[in-house]
Design a protein around this motif. Structure first.
Motif, PDB file in Angstrom:
ATOM      1  N   THR A 172       0.831  -1.207   0.000  1.00 58.94           N
ATOM      2  CA  THR A 172       0.000   0.000   0.000  1.00 58.94           C
ATOM      3  C   THR A 172       0.866   1.258   0.000  1.00 58.94           C
ATOM      4  O   THR A 172       0.605   2.222  -0.728  1.00 58.94           O
ATOM      5  N   ASP A 201      -5.176  -0.919  -5.153  1.00 56.08           N
ATOM      6  CA  ASP A 201      -4.682  -1.554  -3.926  1.00 56.08           C
ATOM      7  C   ASP A 201      -5.638  -2.675  -3.518  1.00 56.08           C
ATOM      8  O   ASP A 201      -6.735  -2.415  -3.042  1.00 56.08           O
ATOM      9  N   GLU A 202      -5.211  -3.896  -3.734  1.00 57.54           N
ATOM     10  CA  GLU A 202      -6.006  -5.093  -3.423  1.00 57.54           C
ATOM     11  C   GLU A 202      -7.452  -4.977  -3.900  1.00 57.54           C
ATOM     12  O   GLU A 202      -8.395  -5.070  -3.124  1.00 57.54           O
TER      13      GLU A 202
HETATM   14 MG   LIG Z   1      -2.120  -2.672   2.130  1.00 54.80          MG
END
Ligand SMILES: [Mg+2]
Ligand SMILES: Nc1ncnc2c1ncn2[C@@H]1O[C@H](COP(=O)(O)OP(=O)(O)OP(=O)(O)O)[C@@H](O)[C@H]1O
Lengths: 231, 408
Positions: free
Chosen positions: A46, A168-169
């Motif tokens: 992140t 992010d994910e």
């Molecule tokens: Mg993360």
């Protein structure tokens, strides 16, 4: 070269504790790449994406976007850069709950000087069709499923045709089937529009779809494999 | 872009209904209260003015230039040449009516008790051409040998129409004089002080017993236009000599002062309303910023600049202030529509409190319509709300997007 990162360092200081979240990261991303960043929790995924997206400030090192150092720009120029060139997709979708699906997707266009109502409306309906959500324009985010919300957020990232989409994910909150369809959608956009994707993930299925996999460990690049090539 | 930021701010307001409703109701209550109070104060002022002009001063008043306002009933204040002065005044084309009056103080005696009274000698026909007093004579009519007695005064002295009584006073020469009178009629005017303390007798009788036949202490003038009375007074000054002439607005300095005091009172109330509204707005926007951390991060990621993010929240506060005060103004107008036609029975409210707010007259007050009473609080509430929202909005602006996005 779209993106060149050189000796990036990020240290978080929380009271007595210093966390070296990114250590000496150097990497290059070419236009049109579809790159996954993997690594255990806390490895810095992140942090890296946020630094590239100018949402976080590295302590040292350089980030060149199209050959230009973007870290040293002032906040206003950085905001301008984000609105022109970057799209973001978040793990928790982050749609604005008071706005409809169409209004959420339209949002990045409203910030552009070239905004024009009718072309914007057409573009929004085009991307909503591309993510399979045509007909959902007037729904509110809470009236659709998580997978659909993530499709809306992809449409929002995509709508202004940014050079780079940072995710992010993007599949972490979705079941594996829905997650797969989201990655397929991103791949399709990458193929058809040539949009560069840089995304983090924990999911091996998602890693397998990536054209390139960067493995982080304790804030360092542990592995960078461009060889993996799968559909 | 600016209108987009505004529309985003507007959409946010409906977000937390309970909190917004709370801030709204404070503003609605405060602003409507302010409007009613201002309209009521102005209504008092206007009615009091009308009463004074209608019963006391007329549009213009002429007095002896030796008139000493600290001793208004002193015999030295008599105008010996009153008929000549009245003649000159009548020549002015703007003058509609001229009425001489003699005012002096006396002791009233019913054979058992005595009480101080204010005696006014009037010429009933002339008086009616300037004042509206005659309309309030009841239970009889004016008689040159008797007196019209304030209804409350008569009650206090146990006097009924037809009953005899005495008044005792000093003549111009300084001697005490007792005059026998009888109750020819009662005065029931909207002026409570008048009803309690005044009696009215014939001016010829008054000037004779005072030893100054044909004199008057004041000459009241009615003109064709209340607003230009000062100009008319100016002309009358040129026509006459030995008298001082003042229009109602020149005379009413003291009165204007009580008006200003009340004006300050409503200003102070407005100030407190604004403070309370600002506290409400600060609170609303602060919580709003805190709750929307993640959205703020998202907006910044999408490319909103710091100042645009700030403006969303400043405008959110301003819109709450504007709509809240606008609703307050509407509610105030609604109440005022009632109070300006039906009126407020001030006498009934204040009875027992023994307070007349220095107004003295009237018991039904009708509120006024003044656009200022609406424009001022709405404008100020909107500005104060924007100002109050500014500090919490700056927190949104300064928020680190990475940090904001990490919040769950
Ligand atoms: Mg993360
Ligand atoms: N604001 C912060 N203050 C202090 N430490 C932080 C902060 N943000 C992140 N960190 C630390 O930096 C390191 C990297 O965090 P980061 O969130 O980038 O990891 P990640 O790979 O994204 O983890 P996950 O897979 O759990 O999302 C972690 O050790 C984390 O605890």
């Amino acid at each position: 070269m779209l993106l060149e990162i050189q000796n990036l360092e990020k240290i978080y200081v929380a009271g007595e504790v210093r966390v070296n979240a990114l250590k000496n990261i150097t990497l290059k991303i070419k236009e049109g790449e579809f790159t996954a960043i993997a690594g255990p929790s806390g490895s810095g995924k992140t942090t890296l994406l946020n630094c590239i997206g100018l949402l976080d400030h590295p302590d040292s090192g350089q980030i060149l976007f199209l050959g230009e150092d973007i870290v040293s720009k002032n906040p206003k120029e950085q905001a301008f850069l984000r609105r022109q060139n970057f799209g973001f997709i978040f793990q928790t979708y982050n749609l604005i709950p008071v706005l409809t699906v169409a209004e959420n997707v339209e949002m990045p266009l409203r910030l552009l000087p070239s905004y024009e109502k009718e072309t914007a409306r057409q573009r929004v309906s085009e991307v909503l069709t591309a993510v399979g959500l045509s007909g959902f324009e007037d729904r509110k985010p809470l009236e659709i499923s998580g997978g659909q919300q993530q499709r809306v957020s992809i449409a929002r990232a995509l709508v202004k045709k940014p050079k780079l989409i940072l995710a992010d994910e993007p599949t972490a909150n979705l079941d594996s089937k829905t997650g797969e369809s989201i990655i397929d959608l991103m791949l399709k956009i990458n193929k058809e529009e040539g949009t560069t994707f840089l995304f983090s993930t924990h999911d091996t299925m998602v890693m397998d779809r990536a054209g390139r996999l960067i493995l982080l460990r304790d804030g360092e690049i542990h592995e960078d494999s461009k060889k993996r090539k799968r559909k | 872009m600016k209108s987009y930021v505004l529309s985003l701010a507007a959409k946010n307001i409906l977000r937390n209904k309970r909190r917004t409703v709370l801030t709204f109701s404070m503003l609605v209550f405060g602003v409507s209260f302010y409007i009613l109070l201002s309209a009521l104060f102005e209504g008092f002022d206007r009615a009091a003015f009308e009463s004074i002009i209608n019963f006391e001063s007329g549009h213009i008043k002429a007095r002896s230039d030796k008139y000493d306002k600290d001793f208004p009933f002193d015999p030295e204040n008599f105008m010996e040449n009153s008929s000549a002065v009245m003649e000159s005044i009548r020549k002015d084309p703007s003058v509609l009516g001229v009425a001489p009056r003699i005012l002096f103080s006396a002791e009233m005696d019913n054979g058992l008790d005595d009480t101080p009274v204010l005696v006014t000698g009037i010429d009933p026909q002339a008086d009616d051409s300037v004042f509206g007093l005659g309309e309030y004579f009841t239970d009889g009519s004016f008689d040159p040998t008797g007196a019209v007695v304030g209804a409350d005064l008569a009650k206090e002295m146990s006097l009924y129409p037809g009953d005899p009584f005495y008044i005792t006073f000093r003549t111009k020469a300084g001697a005490y004089y007792s005059l026998e009178l009888w109750v020819a009629a009662l005065l029931k005017s909207p002026d409570p002080a008048g009803n309690k303390t005044r009696i009215f007798i014939d001016i010829a009788l008054a000037s004779n017993v005072l030893g100054t036949p044909g004199a008057a202490t004041e000459i009241a003038v009615k003109t064709d236009n209340l607003k230009t009375a000062a100009k008319t007074a100016e002309r009358l000054r040129k026509r006459t000599s030995g008298v001082s002439i003042q229009s109602w607005d020149e005379m009413s300095h003291g009165f204007t002062q009580t008006m200003q005091t009340k004006g300050k009172m409503s200003q102070i109330i407005l100030f407190f309303i604004l403070i309370i509204a600002m506290i409400g707005i600060v609170n609303t926007v602060l919580i709003s910023v805190f709750e929307k951390r993640k959205e703020i991060g998202t907006l910044k990621a999408i490319g909103f600049s710091d100042s645009e993010v700030r403006n969303i929240f400043v405008l959110e506060g301003a819109i709450v202030g504007f709509i809240g005060s606008l609703l307050g103004a509407l509610l105030g107008a609604l109440f005022n529509a009632y109070l300006s036609t039906v009126g407020l029975d001030y006498g009934a409210i204040m009875e027992g409190l023994g307070d007349d707010m220095g107004i003295g007259f009237l018991s039904i007050v009708r509120t006024t319509w003044n656009p200022e009473h609406y424009i001022v609080p709405v404008t100020l509430s909107t500005l104060a709300s924007a100002l109050a929202a500014y500090l919490p909005a700056r927190r949104a602006m300064k928020m680190d997007p990475a940090e904001a996005l990490r919040t769950t």
